[in-house]
Design a protein around this motif. Structure first.
Motif, short mmCIF file in Angstrom:
data_model
loop_
_atom_site.label_atom_id
_atom_site.label_comp_id
_atom_site.label_asym_id
_atom_site.label_seq_id
_atom_site.Cartn_x
_atom_site.Cartn_y
_atom_site.Cartn_z
N THR A 93 2.40 -52.40 19.60
CA THR A 93 0.96 -52.64 19.59
C THR A 93 0.59 -53.45 18.35
O THR A 93 1.31 -53.43 17.34
CB THR A 93 0.15 -51.33 19.59
N GLN A 95 -2.38 -52.83 17.10
CA GLN A 95 -3.43 -51.95 16.57
C GLN A 95 -2.89 -51.12 15.41
O GLN A 95 -1.87 -50.44 15.55
CB GLN A 95 -3.94 -51.02 17.67
N HIS A 154 -1.32 -48.72 22.98
CA HIS A 154 -0.03 -49.39 22.82
C HIS A 154 0.65 -49.56 24.17
O HIS A 154 0.28 -48.91 25.16
CB HIS A 154 0.88 -48.62 21.85
N ARG A 159 0.63 -48.69 29.88
CA ARG A 159 -0.24 -48.94 28.73
C ARG A 159 -0.91 -47.61 28.38
O ARG A 159 -1.49 -46.96 29.26
CB ARG A 159 -1.29 -50.01 29.04
N SER A 192 -3.70 -45.48 26.33
CA SER A 192 -4.96 -45.46 25.56
C SER A 192 -5.62 -44.11 25.77
O SER A 192 -6.75 -44.01 26.23
CB SER A 192 -5.88 -46.61 26.00
N LEU A 215 1.59 -58.64 26.58
CA LEU A 215 1.13 -57.68 25.58
C LEU A 215 -0.29 -58.00 25.10
O LEU A 215 -0.92 -57.16 24.44
CB LEU A 215 2.07 -57.69 24.37
N HIS A 266 2.36 -41.84 17.97
CA HIS A 266 2.07 -43.20 17.53
C HIS A 266 1.66 -43.29 16.06
O HIS A 266 1.74 -44.36 15.46
CB HIS A 266 1.01 -43.85 18.43
#
Length: 198
Positions: A94, A96, A102, A117, A119, A152, A189
């Protein structure tokens, strides 16, 4: 969490499941994988990975030594089957800073692929175009992956920081290891490492 620089390559590696011919010599060699913080001992095998990029894609290779090659097990045979129930390699990526949302990719020794994906929940309807190939040779299996930046939603440029991790689940001895150390699970993460594009 670990940090490393990711080298740009002039010629992309051939995604054929083998790590021969020096194709990855210009890539970044990541530090060997480590067990969870809660593990009582170090890993029994030395899993290593390489990562590189160009304007088109991010490239990842993983060498998975296996002293018990006859016990290598794959789960599933079609996309998004439960490949994590057997030997497998995970990749998280990711742009972010917090590590989420991610992209999550899992690859089995038989090249069965899972992707989502994340979230808050895994969106399995997300089916990006990515390339992978695996092979089992002697006492190891290897994986090569190419993930297009376009899939991505990331534009690569020097200095860009990515949050990422590469992980391996080894079934014969129930051993889980990661490049950037986790406490007790691959999906943490907040424990992703950082890759800085050169």
């Amino acid at each position: 969490t670990r940090q490393d620089k990711v080298r740009r390559v002039a010629k992309p590696p051939q995604i054929d499941g083998t790590l021969n011919g020096g194709e990855w010599s210009g890539a970044t060699a990541l530090a060997p994988f480590v067990p969870y913080v809660t593990a009582k001992a170090g890993p029994k095998v030395k899993t290593t990975a390489w990562v590189a990029y160009d304007d088109q894609a991010l490239y990842i290779a993983v060498r998975c030594p296996e002293p018990l090659p006859k016990k290598i097990v794959s789960s599933g045979n079609k996309r998004d089957d439960e490949v994590w129930r057997a030997d497998s390699v995970d990749v998280f990526i990711t742009d972010q800073a917090k590590g989420a949302p991610h992209a999550h990719f899992i690859l089995a020794p038989n090249n069965t692929r899972w992707d989502a994906r994340f979230s808050g929940d895994n969106d399995l309807a997300w089916n990006p175009r990515w390339e992978s190939k695996t092979s089992t040779q002697g006492k190891q299996w290897t994986a090569e992956i190419a993930i297009p930046w376009q899939e991505l939603g990331i534009t690569p440029k020097a200095g860009l920081k990515l949050r990422a991790n590469v992980c391996r689940q080894r079934i014969p001895v129930r051993e889980n290891t990661t490049w950037s150390q986790c406490v007790g699970g691959f999906t943490e993460h907040d424990h992703f490492g950082t890759w800085v594009l050169e």
